[in-house]
Design a protein around this motif. Sequence first.
Motif, PDB file in Angstrom:
ATOM      1  N   UNK A 290       0.807  -1.222   0.000  1.00  0.00           N
ATOM      2  CA  UNK A 290       0.000   0.000   0.000  1.00  0.00           C
ATOM      3  C   UNK A 290       0.844   1.277   0.000  1.00  0.00           C
ATOM      4  N   UNK A 291       2.142   1.146  -0.198  1.00  0.00           N
ATOM      5  CA  UNK A 291       3.002   2.330  -0.281  1.00  0.00           C
ATOM      6  C   UNK A 291       4.013   2.152  -1.420  1.00  0.00           C
ATOM      7  N   UNK A 292       4.418   3.247  -2.069  1.00  0.00           N
ATOM      8  CA  UNK A 292       5.423   3.131  -3.118  1.00  0.00           C
ATOM      9  C   UNK A 292       6.825   3.081  -2.513  1.00  0.00           C
ATOM     10  N   UNK A 293       7.755   2.493  -3.240  1.00  0.00           N
ATOM     11  CA  UNK A 293       9.160   2.653  -2.889  1.00  0.00           C
ATOM     12  C   UNK A 293       9.516   4.126  -3.117  1.00  0.00           C
ATOM     13  N   UNK A 294      10.095   4.757  -2.136  1.00  0.00           N
ATOM     14  CA  UNK A 294      10.391   6.189  -2.230  1.00  0.00           C
ATOM     15  C   UNK A 294      11.308   6.472  -3.423  1.00  0.00           C
ATOM     16  N   UNK A 295      10.871   7.427  -4.257  1.00  0.00           N
ATOM     17  CA  UNK A 295      11.639   7.800  -5.451  1.00  0.00           C
ATOM     18  C   UNK A 295      11.746   9.318  -5.525  1.00  0.00           C
ATOM     19  N   UNK A 296      12.966   9.808  -5.724  1.00  0.00           N
ATOM     20  CA  UNK A 296      13.207  11.244  -5.858  1.00  0.00           C
ATOM     21  C   UNK A 296      13.865  11.497  -7.204  1.00  0.00           C
ATOM     22  N   UNK A 297      13.095  12.156  -8.080  1.00  0.00           N
ATOM     23  CA  UNK A 297      13.518  12.377  -9.458  1.00  0.00           C
ATOM     24  C   UNK A 297      13.934  13.833  -9.648  1.00  0.00           C
ATOM     25  N   UNK A 298      15.165  14.032 -10.108  1.00  0.00           N
ATOM     26  CA  UNK A 298      15.699  15.375 -10.343  1.00  0.00           C
ATOM     27  C   UNK A 298      15.902  15.564 -11.845  1.00  0.00           C
ATOM     28  N   UNK A 299      15.409  16.685 -12.366  1.00  0.00           N
ATOM     29  CA  UNK A 299      15.620  17.029 -13.766  1.00  0.00           C
ATOM     30  C   UNK A 299      16.824  17.967 -13.857  1.00  0.00           C
ATOM     31  N   UNK A 300      17.794  17.562 -14.665  1.00  0.00           N
ATOM     32  CA  UNK A 300      19.057  18.296 -14.774  1.00  0.00           C
ATOM     33  C   UNK A 300      19.250  18.758 -16.209  1.00  0.00           C
ATOM     34  N   UNK A 301      19.589  20.035 -16.379  1.00  0.00           N
ATOM     35  CA  UNK A 301      19.889  20.574 -17.714  1.00  0.00           C
ATOM     36  C   UNK A 301      21.069  21.518 -17.607  1.00  0.00           C
ATOM     37  N   UNK A 302      22.061  21.314 -18.470  1.00  0.00           N
ATOM     38  CA  UNK A 302      23.266  22.152 -18.493  1.00  0.00           C
ATOM     39  C   UNK A 302      23.933  22.235 -17.121  1.00  0.00           C
ATOM     40  N   UNK A 303      23.896  21.123 -16.395  1.00  0.00           N
ATOM     41  CA  UNK A 303      24.538  21.069 -15.095  1.00  0.00           C
ATOM     42  C   UNK A 303      23.726  21.635 -13.953  1.00  0.00           C
ATOM     43  N   UNK A 304      22.525  22.169 -14.238  1.00  0.00           N
ATOM     44  CA  UNK A 304      21.686  22.763 -13.201  1.00  0.00           C
ATOM     45  C   UNK A 304      20.520  21.834 -12.868  1.00  0.00           C
ATOM     46  N   UNK A 305      20.202  21.744 -11.582  1.00  0.00           N
ATOM     47  CA  UNK A 305      19.038  20.992 -11.154  1.00  0.00           C
ATOM     48  C   UNK A 305      17.812  21.898 -11.259  1.00  0.00           C
ATOM     49  N   UNK A 306      16.921  21.595 -12.193  1.00  0.00           N
ATOM     50  CA  UNK A 306      15.789  22.474 -12.472  1.00  0.00           C
ATOM     51  C   UNK A 306      14.572  22.168 -11.619  1.00  0.00           C
ATOM     52  N   UNK A 307      14.344  20.887 -11.351  1.00  0.00           N
ATOM     53  CA  UNK A 307      13.117  20.486 -10.658  1.00  0.00           C
ATOM     54  C   UNK A 307      13.334  19.149  -9.973  1.00  0.00           C
TER      55      UNK A 307
END
Length: 519
Positions: A290-307
């Motif tokens: 009843x719970x997801x495996x914790x996942x943290x997704x980072x979007x990276x562009x040109x070396x910068x973490x955008x989201x």
Amino acid sequence: MISDNDGTDVRYKRKIVTRDALRETIGPRPRDRKVILCHGTFDLVHPGHLRHLMYARSQADILVVSVTSDAHIPKANYRPYVPQDLRALNLAALEVVDFVLIDDEPVPLENLRFLQPDFYAKGYEYAAGGINPKTQEEIDILDEYGGEIILTPGDVVYSSSRFIETTPPNLAPEKLLALMSSEELSFDDLKSALDGLGNTHVHVVGDTIIDSYAYCTPIGSSTSKTPTISLKLEEQIDFVGGAGVVARHVRATGAKVSFTTVLGDDAHRDFALRELEGSDVHVSAIIEGNRPTTNKLVYVADGYRLLKVDVVDNRPIDASSLTRIVSELQSSAADVFVVSDFRHGIFTKQTIPLISNAIPADRVRVADSQVASRWGNILDFPGFDLITPNEKEARFALGDQDSVVRPLASELYRRSGCKVLIMKMGDRGVMVHRGDSANLRDFFQIDSFADGVVDPVGAGDALLAYATVALKTTGSAVVASILGSLAAGTACERDGNRPVTPDQVREKIDSIERHLSYQ
């Protein structure tokens, strides 16, 4: 040149004396050879200091310099910049200086009474605009026995603080050598400690996180009506993070690892198990559908973490899951237990006492509570052998945003009841408090050894792993802190949270040793 085993000219070291030995050497008043005392922090020895010392020496036969100990330097957040042993050695290396002592009192009044120098030298600025009350206390003591104060020329006044704050020099290797020398440690000792890390069994319990990096190329705004950024996905790379990567870092040291965690019934669970088992970590995964495996997704562009997007369920784990965790800890044969708390369900106010009490009483207990933006407190783990919070977590635990780091760490050490505290300070390194012996310094600092930071995310996990295993195998808080710091520096130099190997730490040691040998 006659050198000690750390490469230091022993003639310089012989100038650094205790006040009892110094009084015996200079003798009582009246003396045939006049003695002058200078006192200060001398955090960085600069031209103003040299002018002060040279003038003082010209007024007497013997120049004694006392330096304020680290424990009594309250100014600025990360001061002193140079530890007391190295500050003393820097002064001893000056030909104009005859003796150096480290003053363990906050002010030099006791040393003035005890040594009774013929003259006491102060910078001219201390008398500008009238005598400061603290200076007057010193004058009163001089008057008691017939000593004199001498004001050295103050035509140019320099500030160590200004030099440090403007362009701080990289003295990390030299500071490390001073610490090791004071503890009678060599680089060979560090390498031997690395070789012995495999002689232990560690049980890690905590929240597994899958850290995902989506590497993108910006392709502009998707519409002129909204400020939406448009990206082209190039590739996505997943890493096992959280307590899972702590377990992998520990296994990379050579230690045997058992790992208890809670996962969801999904593809990220399969990835985590595959990676962990591939690293030879013995995993006991409790699956909650009843719970997801914790996942943290980072979007990276040109070396910068955008989201950053988190898929997470922070509700407490099921009662049956907690029962199983407690049972596994009670029956574990591990020498060391690490609770790696990210507040994603396993650790709560209700579960922490049960989990902590399940650890056999005669084992080493280590806690790390990486609370980030969630509610959690390292003080929830009282009496542990080692805790490794960062400065922000320490301030949160104590409700203290104002104290400078040394008293902050000292208070957390006292309140937590731990045996060793390693407080992480980011690019400033670590502040360590310990209580292994009344004969040893109760705190010390180690600078960061990251050469070119690429991704600092895994630094704390690497430090935790190496410090934990080294503390168990060597019993030394200094060795544990050094190896942990070197592992953290190595982790920072690569993208993604990848396990650090002993060979990589050994390369760091060799690099520092070469630097200090000028090879």
